[in-house]
Motif scaffolding. Structure first.
Motif, short mmCIF file in Angstrom:
data_model
loop_
_atom_site.label_atom_id
_atom_site.label_comp_id
_atom_site.label_asym_id
_atom_site.label_seq_id
_atom_site.Cartn_x
_atom_site.Cartn_y
_atom_site.Cartn_z
N ILE A 184 43.52 49.65 41.13
CA ILE A 184 43.05 48.39 39.96
C ILE A 184 44.79 47.48 39.87
O ILE A 184 44.41 46.32 40.23
N ARG A 185 45.52 48.37 39.93
CA ARG A 185 46.75 47.58 40.32
C ARG A 185 46.54 46.74 40.95
O ARG A 185 47.30 45.39 41.45
N ARG A 186 46.04 46.98 42.77
CA ARG A 186 45.99 46.14 43.61
C ARG A 186 45.22 45.14 44.04
O ARG A 186 45.18 44.42 43.97
N ARG A 187 44.15 45.26 43.09
CA ARG A 187 43.47 43.94 42.68
C ARG A 187 44.08 42.77 41.56
O ARG A 187 43.56 42.09 41.82
N ALA A 188 45.07 43.26 40.33
CA ALA A 188 45.78 42.73 40.12
C ALA A 188 46.69 41.92 40.74
O ALA A 188 46.79 40.70 40.51
N ILE A 189 47.15 42.51 41.29
CA ILE A 189 48.32 41.93 42.58
C ILE A 189 47.42 40.83 43.48
O ILE A 189 47.63 39.33 43.45
N VAL A 190 46.57 41.76 44.09
CA VAL A 190 45.24 39.97 44.45
C VAL A 190 45.01 38.75 43.63
O VAL A 190 44.93 37.74 44.26
N THR A 224 45.75 35.59 43.94
CA THR A 224 44.80 34.19 44.19
C THR A 224 45.25 33.12 43.26
O THR A 224 45.36 32.15 43.63
N PHE A 225 45.22 33.68 42.36
CA PHE A 225 45.85 32.46 41.06
C PHE A 225 46.69 31.35 41.17
O PHE A 225 46.77 30.45 40.75
N LEU A 226 47.62 31.92 41.80
CA LEU A 226 48.80 31.62 42.14
C LEU A 226 48.78 30.87 43.58
O LEU A 226 49.84 30.37 44.16
N GLY A 227 47.77 31.31 44.12
CA GLY A 227 47.47 30.50 45.69
C GLY A 227 48.45 31.24 46.75
O GLY A 227 49.10 30.33 47.76
N LEU A 228 48.98 32.38 46.20
CA LEU A 228 50.14 32.66 47.78
C LEU A 228 49.16 33.43 48.46
O LEU A 228 48.16 34.38 49.12
#
Length: 143
Positions: A129-135, A139-143
């Motif tokens: 869950i933590r990894r998905r949140a980071i991804v 993605t939201f920030l465009g990194l």
């Protein structure tokens, strides 16, 4: 006629005596030669005997060194044997101390409910869950 016969008998006795004496002389010469050969043999044996004595003295010295080493080893083993009761006593005390510590620690540990495997699954699930949140954030920030 008596005189020539007496002389002849005396000469015959003298010849017999002379022959006997010559035999004795020959016998003594033969014995002297045998003794001479023995003397030569024994004199020639001297270097061999001296060599054997030297070899035996060296062997004795080697054996003395070996004996000294064995005596030291025996003394060391006897010292170990004397120290054995003390060492056993110390190890028994250490064993008793370690057993007490194990019992003390066992009493402090409370029983944990559930299994380690289920706890591991929960941790792995949270990590996913933590990894998905980071991804998602990346993605939201465009990194």
């Amino acid at each position: 006629m008596r005189i020539p016969v007496s002389r002849a008998l005396r000469r015959m006795a003298d010849h017999a005596q002379m022959a006997k004496t010559q035999e004795e002389v020959d016998s003594y010469k033969h014995q002297a030669q045998e003794v001479h050969h023995k003397i030569n043999f024994l004199e020639n044996c001297r270097p061999d005997i001296v060599g054997t004595i030297d070899r035996l003295k060296r062997r004795r010295a080697e054996l003395a060194k070996e004996m000294e080493q064995i005596t030291k080893e025996i003394a060391a083993e006897e010292k170990k044997l004397q120290e054995l009761p003390t060492m056993i006593s110390e190890l028994k005390q250490k064993r008793q101390h370690l057993a007490r510590e194990a019992i003390r620690l066992r009493r402090r540990v409370s029983e944990v409910s559930g299994s380690a495997e289920s706890d591991q699954r929960i941790v792995e699930s949270a990590d996913q869950i933590r990894r998905r949140a980071i991804v998602a954030i990346d993605t939201f920030l465009g990194l």
